[in-house]
Scaffold this motif. Structure first.
Motif, PDB file in Angstrom:
ATOM      1  N   THR A 143       0.920  -1.245  -0.037  1.00 34.77           N
ATOM      2  CA  THR A 143       0.107  -0.179   0.067  1.00 34.77           C
ATOM      3  C   THR A 143       0.754   1.377  -0.091  1.00 34.77           C
ATOM      4  O   THR A 143       0.375   2.267   0.085  1.00 34.77           O
ATOM      5  CB  THR A 143      -1.050   0.037   1.289  1.00 34.77           C
ATOM      6  N   ARG A 175      -2.045  -5.913  -4.565  1.00 33.24           N
ATOM      7  CA  ARG A 175      -2.082  -5.152  -3.062  1.00 33.24           C
ATOM      8  C   ARG A 175      -3.790  -5.403  -2.876  1.00 33.24           C
ATOM      9  O   ARG A 175      -4.143  -5.813  -1.840  1.00 33.24           O
ATOM     10  CB  ARG A 175      -1.931  -3.593  -3.085  1.00 33.24           C
ATOM     11  N   ASP A 179      -6.109  -8.663  -0.530  1.00 29.51           N
ATOM     12  CA  ASP A 179      -6.844  -8.077   0.588  1.00 29.51           C
ATOM     13  C   ASP A 179      -7.848  -8.746   1.198  1.00 29.51           C
ATOM     14  O   ASP A 179      -8.769  -8.954   0.057  1.00 29.51           O
ATOM     15  CB  ASP A 179      -7.247  -6.400   0.251  1.00 29.51           C
TER      16      ASP A 179
END
Ligand code: SF4
Ligand code: FES
Lengths: 238, 116
Positions: A143, A175, A179
């Protein structure tokens, strides 16, 4: 500590590209960005470069310093030496002097849908999404990208194929795919697994070498490639 | 961004098999050098080669060797071509051509092996 330094800057005026030399005294603590401002204010007001935060946050000031893409605002002049060759980033068209056109770079970023995708998106009644520290750490490092383009400039695959998504965009895709709150993995995987996607990476890892945030885009690209391969091979048998 | 079937299958399989054939080739080349250079001094004589190839296991080995080498080579060529803008614009043609060359090499080489 003070030292006389030479800034050799690769300039471009829209038609021709040429080197120009500037000499001045650099003080301890002066960054390359400070040097560029010094030149603009005292030696040549026509010098063009991009910067904003001057503290390694905005990602505007990436340039090539002695051949290596770095943030001008995070590079100490005296650490580099007494001669600094400063050039615009590679793999992007130069607009003027050190300013490059990053449109393509950002368009590729946008193309991988770098945001949380969820079925239950409801802005009227926002809902809290819980995550364990372990789930957070699975993607946290990635991030930290500030979209400076240093990795894209250093990437040999971006150099030979202009529509290659590049390390930063694929890192952004990873990313979100990593998640636990995201539900857009399928869609994103199909976006990065075309011939202009993850397969073009040579794992040269030059991107990880130059990333000012040390986020290792090369690792993200490899992980994304493995994820794509597994996903695509599985999808054939479904 | 087109969604052709070849691009879906070829890219991940190409990547996985490039690694597998790379590892196989390493072992195959060593074995090949062993039987042609280290077992005896006249292992490369025509009669000896013919004699060796009359063994179906050796035949099968060389055919697998051929298949791995051709795949590795032509898939590598495919990747090199696709690394360029020209290749990217002609993705279909690049995929078809390199994979056709791979098949031709394997079939033609296989026929030569059978005649022994
Ligand atoms: S991955 Fe690193 S080098 Fe690439 S744009 Fe992000 S911060 Fe810059
Ligand atoms: S000026 Fe913002 S990162 Fe350097």
């Amino acid at each position: 500590m003070e030292r006389e330094v030479l800034f050799r800057i690769r300039r471009f005026d829209g038609d021709k590209s040429y080197w120009q030399d500037f000499r001045f005294t650099a003080k301890r603590g002066m960054t390359v960005l400070d040097g560029l401002y010094y030149i603009k204010e005292n030696l040549d007001g026509s010098l063009a470069f991009r910067a904003s935060c001057r503290m390694g946050v905005c990602g505007s000031c990436a340039v090539k310093i002695n051949g290596k893409p770095r943030l001008a605002c995070e590079t100490q002049i005296l650490d580099i030496g007494s001669t600094l060759e400063i050039e615009p980033l590679d793999n992007m068209p130069v607009l003027k002097d050190l300013i490059v056109d990053m449109d393509d770079f950002f368009r590729k970023h946008e193309a991988v849908k770098p945001y949380l995708m969820r079925e239950d998106d409801d802005y009227e009644n926002p809902k809290e999404l819980l995550q364990t520290p372990k789930e957070l750490h699975a993607y946290y490092d990635f991030t930290l990208c500030i979209k400076c383009g240093a990795c894209y400039s250093a990437c040999p695959a971006s150099a030979t194929r202009s529509d290659y998504l590049g390390p930063a965009a694929i890192t952004a895709a990873y990313r979100f795919c990593a998640d636990s709150r995201d539900e857009g993995k399928e869609e994103r995987l199909s976006l990065v697994s075309g011939s202009e996607g993850v397969w073009r990476c040579h794992f040269n890892a030059e991107c990880s070498e130059v990333c000012p945030k040390s986020i290792e885009p090369a690792k993200a690209v490899q992980k994304m490639r493995l994820m794509s391969a597994i996903h695509m091979i599985k999808s054939i048998f479904r | 961004m087109s969604e052709s079937h070849t691009r879906k299958v070829l890219e991940p399989f190409g990547w996985v098999f490039q690694m597998i054939t790379g590892l196989l080739l390493f072992a195959f080349v060593i074995f090949h050098l062993y039987i042609t250079h280290l077992t005896s001094h006249d292992a490369l004589e025509y009669a000896k080669v013919v004699q060796r190839l009359s063994n179906p296991a050796i035949k099968a080995f060389y055919w697998l060797f051929l298949a791995s080498a051709s795949f590795h080579a032509f898939n590598g060529l495919r990747a090199i071509l696709l690394d360029t803008d020209f290749g990217g614009r002609n993705e279909r043609a690049v995929n078809t051509l390199t994979m056709a060359l791979f098949v031709v090499a394997v079939v033609y080489g296989g026929l030569l092996l059978i005649t022994f």
